[in-house]
Structures are given as structure tokens and as C-alpha cells.
Design an enzyme around this catalytic site. Sequence first.
Site, mmCIF file in Angstrom:
data_model
loop_
_atom_site.group_PDB
_atom_site.id
_atom_site.type_symbol
_atom_site.label_atom_id
_atom_site.label_comp_id
_atom_site.label_asym_id
_atom_site.label_seq_id
_atom_site.Cartn_x
_atom_site.Cartn_y
_atom_site.Cartn_z
ATOM 1 N N ASP A 126 -6.124 -31.819 11.896
ATOM 2 C CA ASP A 126 -6.975 -32.779 11.188
ATOM 3 C C ASP A 126 -7.495 -32.246 9.857
ATOM 4 O O ASP A 126 -8.038 -33.011 9.051
ATOM 5 C CB ASP A 126 -8.186 -33.165 12.045
ATOM 6 N N LYS A 180 -15.214 -38.372 10.804
ATOM 7 C CA LYS A 180 -14.186 -39.409 10.703
ATOM 8 C C LYS A 180 -14.125 -40.207 11.999
ATOM 9 O O LYS A 180 -14.569 -39.759 13.059
ATOM 10 C CB LYS A 180 -12.806 -38.802 10.393
ATOM 11 N N MET A 213 -14.808 -36.829 16.416
ATOM 12 C CA MET A 213 -15.135 -37.210 15.043
ATOM 13 C C MET A 213 -14.760 -36.118 14.042
ATOM 14 O O MET A 213 -15.171 -36.169 12.882
ATOM 15 C CB MET A 213 -16.621 -37.546 14.926
ATOM 16 N N GLY A 239 -15.670 -33.052 13.609
ATOM 17 C CA GLY A 239 -16.738 -32.268 13.008
ATOM 18 C C GLY A 239 -16.313 -30.849 12.667
ATOM 19 O O GLY A 239 -16.570 -30.362 11.566
ATOM 20 N N ALA A 244 -16.809 -34.587 19.939
ATOM 21 C CA ALA A 244 -17.078 -36.026 19.944
ATOM 22 C C ALA A 244 -15.893 -36.879 19.523
ATOM 23 O O ALA A 244 -15.984 -38.105 19.531
ATOM 24 C CB ALA A 244 -18.264 -36.322 19.015
ATOM 25 N N SER A 255 -13.209 -29.700 12.267
ATOM 26 C CA SER A 255 -12.173 -29.724 11.235
ATOM 27 C C SER A 255 -12.760 -30.026 9.867
ATOM 28 O O SER A 255 -12.358 -29.449 8.857
ATOM 29 C CB SER A 255 -11.113 -30.783 11.582
#
Length: 289
Positions: free
Chosen positions: A135, A9, A98, A100, A96, A102
Site C-alpha cells: 500500500d 485511506k 485504513m 495507517g 483498521a 503504510s
Amino acid sequence: MIREKAYAKINLGLDVLRRRPDGYHEVKMIMQTVDICDDLTFEKREEPGIGFRIEGSDLPADENNLVYRAAALLMEKRQIREGVSIILQKRIPIAAGMAGGSSDAAAALRGVNMLFEMGYSAEELKEIGVTLGADIPYCIQGGTMLSEGIGEILTPLSEPPACHLVIAKPDIDVSTAFVYGHLQADKLPFHPDIDGMAAALAAGDLKGVTDRMGNVLETVTVKEYPVIDRLKQLMCGLGAENALMSGSGPTVFGICRERETAEKAAAAIKKEEPAASVFVTGFCNNKLL
């Protein structure tokens, strides 16, 4: 065998409203899945317990990993005596911003739920998921969402107009705990117009979205890692409508109207500014549930 995709995301806009007495931060942000994903497979096995292997990363495949913890939590709740074998193929950059980890955990909840026919609804999985990470409820469903509370209050929004993304993760790792721990939520110099961005999405107005992109966590991360600001400036200078750090960083994404613009920006980043990972991709709005 069950196969699940765990999509990365980005945050089109990220605001922090306040630090709560319990230590959590109250957020207001617009989350968006992008077409970069990890793959997970789930198979039953006769031996009890969880067999877990990670390919494409040296992350520990043990009880400290969110995938393992998510699977173990569901299996304990349903008193599953059979075992499960899980293989995670990593592609999303680590640490990052993003989501990952989660997203992998969300995929584990979906996959184990289906494999053992547990019957949990999406909402029930989200309630379970938030106990593991803020998240995870979003990652269970994905798409374009307004995220509030600590991240668990989700409202679907209109999909963004068609466009292309250049995404670059510098060769550094950022601790989310460090960023939030150093954020001065009561002294922020700006607040992104999240409501205005939601309205722009509803109107299909890409410029209205890109003009309102903002992330208050940059007030911490950019000071520590100037490469983030250099990447933003490079993307905008190469034709991106706007560029922003995702989550707590250090990943930066730029939104481009044409794929050629995104590809040229990616090539220039690889040449001019060291980055561990560079992608040209787009938004992904295939609902996961």
C-alpha cells in the site's frame, strides 16, 4: 524541521483477481484518501541514527515499526551519517484496514527525502516503498487511484463528488495476513464492478459509485466478526447511500449526501453498536507530492 501528514485511506471497491505463485494476491481496487491523518515531524540531530517517538499510541517505536524501517532504508541508500529525530502523532486507528502504518511509512519516505535533500522523485520513492509494503506506493501520493498488481500499479482517477462519510472502527483488531490467508480467491461469489465505478467517478455520478461499492475481503472478515455487517446495516438504515468494510477490516464507512445524515449515523453508532473510534469526515484529494 519537516512536517508531513499521513492520511488514512478507504477502498471504495476492492477485488482480488487471483493468488500469484509467489504468494501475493493480484488486486484491482479503487483507493481514496480521507481527511483523517497522523502527523510526523523530522529534524536533523548530531547524534547518528534514528530517534523515534510515538505520541497517542502504545505502538513500539523501534526498528520493527514501518516508520523506522522506511527512514533507515533511505538513509542507508544515501549513506547519511547525520541522525534524524522523528515524532509520530497517531490519530488513524490501528489494525483498521485504513493503511495507517503504510501511510506513516510513506510520510517517513517523503520527510526524510526532503530533510536530507536526497532528490528522490515520487516514482523512485514508490519503487522503494513497495519493498516495505504493497500500500505504500499509493500512500506516497494519495488521492483517488485505481490500484492494480499487488497494489503498486497506480492510475489516477477523477475525484468523487462532494459527500460526507461516517467511519466506525469496532473495538477489535484484524490481521491482514489472516484475511488474505483465508481468502479463497478462486471461489469468490462476486466481483465488484471496478471499471464501472471508475466510469461513474469520471461522470461525477455519486449513485453510480455507491451502487458499485464492494469488497471481496468481506467474505472472510464478516464471518469472523459479525459486528462489521451490523455496522453496515445500521449506516444504511440511517440514510447512508451505501456502506462497506475498508481493506481487510474491521473499519466500516458509509457515504452520505448530507453532513447531518453522517452526524446522526455517528451518534446512533456510538449509542447502539460499540465502536472504538467513530469519525464524521470527507474525502481528501490534496496530492501529497
